[in-house]
Design a protein around this motif. Sequence first.
Motif, mmCIF file in Angstrom:
data_model
loop_
_atom_site.group_PDB
_atom_site.id
_atom_site.type_symbol
_atom_site.label_atom_id
_atom_site.label_comp_id
_atom_site.label_asym_id
_atom_site.label_seq_id
_atom_site.Cartn_x
_atom_site.Cartn_y
_atom_site.Cartn_z
ATOM 1 N N GLU A 119 0.795 -1.367 -0.101
ATOM 2 C CA GLU A 119 0.141 0.185 0.110
ATOM 3 C C GLU A 119 0.656 1.154 -0.061
ATOM 4 O O GLU A 119 0.738 2.227 -0.699
ATOM 5 C CB GLU A 119 -0.925 0.086 1.207
ATOM 6 N N LYS A 120 1.692 1.227 1.024
ATOM 7 C CA LYS A 120 2.728 2.565 0.701
ATOM 8 C C LYS A 120 4.095 1.984 0.776
ATOM 9 O O LYS A 120 4.434 1.034 0.852
ATOM 10 C CB LYS A 120 2.677 3.007 2.455
ATOM 11 N N PHE A 121 4.738 2.828 -0.226
ATOM 12 C CA PHE A 121 6.102 2.582 -0.859
ATOM 13 C C PHE A 121 6.914 3.758 -0.959
ATOM 14 O O PHE A 121 6.329 5.095 -1.294
ATOM 15 C CB PHE A 121 5.883 1.718 -2.134
ATOM 16 N N THR A 122 8.135 3.668 -1.241
ATOM 17 C CA THR A 122 8.837 4.846 -1.390
ATOM 18 C C THR A 122 9.283 4.885 -2.965
ATOM 19 O O THR A 122 9.041 3.838 -3.653
ATOM 20 C CB THR A 122 10.305 4.691 -0.843
ATOM 21 N N LEU A 123 9.888 5.991 -3.417
ATOM 22 C CA LEU A 123 9.917 6.208 -4.736
ATOM 23 C C LEU A 123 11.221 5.332 -5.145
ATOM 24 O O LEU A 123 10.936 4.740 -6.160
ATOM 25 C CB LEU A 123 10.283 7.711 -4.916
ATOM 26 N N LEU A 124 12.102 4.895 -4.448
ATOM 27 C CA LEU A 124 13.166 4.094 -4.670
ATOM 28 C C LEU A 124 12.590 2.758 -4.958
ATOM 29 O O LEU A 124 12.864 1.916 -5.966
ATOM 30 C CB LEU A 124 14.350 3.925 -3.796
ATOM 31 N N GLU A 125 11.688 2.482 -3.954
ATOM 32 C CA GLU A 125 11.032 0.972 -4.189
ATOM 33 C C GLU A 125 10.288 0.720 -5.529
ATOM 34 O O GLU A 125 10.407 -0.165 -6.455
ATOM 35 C CB GLU A 125 10.041 0.744 -3.221
ATOM 36 N N LEU A 126 9.512 1.714 -5.892
ATOM 37 C CA LEU A 126 9.064 2.067 -7.157
ATOM 38 C C LEU A 126 9.961 1.806 -8.207
ATOM 39 O O LEU A 126 9.756 1.203 -9.362
ATOM 40 C CB LEU A 126 8.252 3.205 -7.498
ATOM 41 N N GLN A 127 11.062 2.835 -8.264
ATOM 42 C CA GLN A 127 12.022 2.660 -9.338
ATOM 43 C C GLN A 127 12.475 1.209 -9.374
ATOM 44 O O GLN A 127 12.667 0.636 -10.722
ATOM 45 C CB GLN A 127 12.936 3.712 -8.960
ATOM 46 N N LYS A 128 12.890 0.548 -8.501
ATOM 47 C CA LYS A 128 13.447 -0.842 -8.279
ATOM 48 C C LYS A 128 12.361 -1.638 -9.073
ATOM 49 O O LYS A 128 12.896 -2.524 -9.796
ATOM 50 C CB LYS A 128 13.844 -1.299 -7.028
ATOM 51 N N LEU A 129 11.144 -1.585 -8.936
ATOM 52 C CA LEU A 129 10.207 -2.511 -9.465
ATOM 53 C C LEU A 129 10.219 -2.355 -10.860
ATOM 54 O O LEU A 129 10.348 -3.281 -11.504
ATOM 55 C CB LEU A 129 8.779 -1.985 -8.761
ATOM 56 N N TYR A 130 10.193 -1.113 -11.437
ATOM 57 C CA TYR A 130 10.348 -0.930 -12.792
ATOM 58 C C TYR A 130 11.636 -1.388 -13.400
ATOM 59 O O TYR A 130 11.948 -2.039 -14.685
ATOM 60 C CB TYR A 130 10.169 0.569 -13.267
ATOM 61 N N GLU A 131 12.796 -1.317 -12.657
ATOM 62 C CA GLU A 131 14.093 -1.650 -13.121
ATOM 63 C C GLU A 131 14.063 -3.360 -13.393
ATOM 64 O O GLU A 131 14.545 -3.898 -14.336
ATOM 65 C CB GLU A 131 15.234 -1.281 -12.244
ATOM 66 N N ALA A 132 13.374 -4.021 -12.251
ATOM 67 C CA ALA A 132 13.354 -5.317 -12.330
ATOM 68 C C ALA A 132 12.389 -5.994 -13.485
ATOM 69 O O ALA A 132 12.711 -6.895 -13.961
ATOM 70 C CB ALA A 132 12.895 -5.872 -10.744
ATOM 71 N N VAL A 133 11.433 -5.328 -13.679
ATOM 72 C CA VAL A 133 10.217 -5.584 -14.637
ATOM 73 C C VAL A 133 10.952 -5.573 -15.896
ATOM 74 O O VAL A 133 10.834 -6.369 -16.922
ATOM 75 C CB VAL A 133 9.062 -5.046 -14.480
ATOM 76 N N LEU A 134 11.463 -4.599 -16.190
ATOM 77 C CA LEU A 134 12.016 -4.187 -17.598
ATOM 78 C C LEU A 134 13.373 -4.454 -17.711
ATOM 79 O O LEU A 134 13.751 -4.319 -19.029
ATOM 80 C CB LEU A 134 11.880 -2.659 -17.706
ATOM 81 N N ASP A 135 14.027 -4.885 -16.779
ATOM 82 C CA ASP A 135 15.403 -5.462 -16.723
ATOM 83 C C ASP A 135 16.132 -4.231 -17.298
ATOM 84 O O ASP A 135 17.250 -4.417 -18.383
ATOM 85 C CB ASP A 135 15.366 -6.733 -17.639
ATOM 86 N N ILE A 136 16.072 -2.729 -16.778
ATOM 87 C CA ILE A 136 16.856 -1.896 -17.018
ATOM 88 C C ILE A 136 17.342 -1.140 -15.924
ATOM 89 O O ILE A 136 16.745 -1.470 -14.600
ATOM 90 C CB ILE A 136 16.021 -0.977 -18.135
ATOM 91 N N THR A 137 18.155 -0.057 -16.126
ATOM 92 C CA THR A 137 18.416 0.803 -15.034
ATOM 93 C C THR A 137 18.163 1.964 -15.303
ATOM 94 O O THR A 137 17.993 2.534 -16.442
ATOM 95 C CB THR A 137 19.940 0.739 -14.544
ATOM 96 N N LEU A 138 17.784 2.828 -14.405
ATOM 97 C CA LEU A 138 16.840 4.123 -14.411
ATOM 98 C C LEU A 138 17.627 5.139 -13.639
ATOM 99 O O LEU A 138 18.391 4.993 -12.588
ATOM 100 C CB LEU A 138 15.436 3.954 -14.171
ATOM 101 N N ASP A 139 17.579 6.466 -13.995
ATOM 102 C CA ASP A 139 18.199 7.470 -13.304
ATOM 103 C C ASP A 139 17.397 8.145 -12.197
ATOM 104 O O ASP A 139 16.181 8.198 -12.564
ATOM 105 C CB ASP A 139 18.271 8.580 -14.329
ATOM 106 N N LYS A 140 17.863 7.939 -10.991
ATOM 107 C CA LYS A 140 16.829 8.444 -9.872
ATOM 108 C C LYS A 140 16.248 9.557 -9.928
ATOM 109 O O LYS A 140 15.127 9.706 -9.684
ATOM 110 C CB LYS A 140 17.759 8.131 -8.613
#
Lengths: 225, 225
Positions: free
Chosen positions: A154-175
């Motif tokens: 329910e509650k999450f940090t922005l970095l957790e959200l970023q890590k999710l996208y990185e894991a799903v898409l198998d890429i790295t993103l700029d914070k």
Amino acid sequence: MDTHKHALTVDSVIFGFDDGELKVLIVKHGSGESRGRWGLPGDWLKSGETLEQAASRVLQNRTGLRDIFLQQLHVFSALERHPGERIITVAFFALVRSDAHVLAAGESEMDARWVSVRDVPQLIFDHDEILQTALARLKHKVRHEPIGFNLLPEKFTLLELQKLYEAVLDITLDKPNFRRKMMKMNLLVSTNEKQSGVSYRAATLYRFDMAVYNRLTEQGFVFEV
Amino acid sequence: MDTHKHALTVDSVIFGFDDGELKVLIVKHGSGESRGRWGLPGDWLKSGETLEQAASRVLQNRTGLRDIFLQQLHVFSALERHPGERIITVAFFALVRSDAHVLAAGESEMDARWVSVRDVPQLIFDHDEILQTALARLKHKVRHEPIGFNLLPEKFTLLELQKLYEAVLDITLDKPNFRRKMMKMNLLVSTNEKQSGVSYRAATLYRFDMAVYNRLTEQGFVFEV
DNA sequence: TCAAAAGTGTTAACTGTACACCCATGC
DNA sequence: GCATGGGTGTACAGTTAACACTTTTGA
């Protein structure tokens, strides 16, 4: 025999996100030729239920969860996909929150297991193909619809959200850029709470606001990564 | 009776593009309660064929066309979707080139008809819902995959392509910007031929290069309107 | 004080959008 | 000439991408 009637099952690819990894629920088959081998959770379609109800029932039996993101994926109807009898399966894919990665009572590690998508054993029948189809669909959808939030608590940090996208898409993103992009959409609302138990500066906890999302999409808003 | 067996049909939403309008093929049902009413072309799934083969067979019987863009849309399994007997249908959607808008031999205007999507009569069962689902899917896909080309003849002008997008998405586009955007993707190759029979400057005819598209997508290229 | 992650700022490159404009052709 | 669509130019606004930087916290 009625030639228009066909044996129908549902099989679900149930994704979870934990330890920074995208995971999938696999179960051990207990009968028939495939006894003891791993596959996707599924069951027969019963005559008094819709496909969605059947998939939902399987999900609840396996995980104890209800009201979960669950969507049709594809129908697999190759003649030789199942040995012996011809069986057509309607595949679904589901997303569950990582704080709810419980297995239903009675399930043991021997029967059902969350495994990283990078580390899935060979599955029965055409279940490997179903899994690959689901992964491709997930990667595509996560960029255009805010379905990723279904994988987070329910509650999450922005970095957790970023890590999710990185894991799903198998890429790295700029914070910095990721957080600005997300914040600009106005879909995240601050809970005025902070992370706890971390040995560094505590991050703000956010939640996804579905009501805002619906309002925005009505106005023509499109969600993009 | 085997409780795992279910009556299965396929129904197809077949789109075409003609006169600057997006059209759909509807057929008149000839038997049962729904006799004389309009619906989507469909048939029973036979035991020796896949769903894709069944949909392809129906398409060929109705239009005489083979090797057409044809994709699964959604399975409709509501208990009361069909009066009397419970029937589950797997819906497909197909895109055909406007220069091939022929109906199969034996089809008359009484049996089958291309109608504008803005002007579709009420259809049988849940076929209105199926059509709406197909339209939404088409609008979405056309922006992210170059499927629109399946609706045009082999050779087409940039304005024809633009009009197609305008009709499908129900928007208007800026001509100079549209042509630049398309050309920059390097997916269109000039045929060195010109339009003929027009009372204004003849436009260059282009064709879509699938080989280039496949090469580009392997490199991570994404098609966006 | 160090490590780790939270957050902010800045800049240059690129894209999207709007619209003015000239070109070619048939009637 | 004029209507019609073909096709080019341009300029501003907005967005993206890269990365340097400061802040906060617990150990």
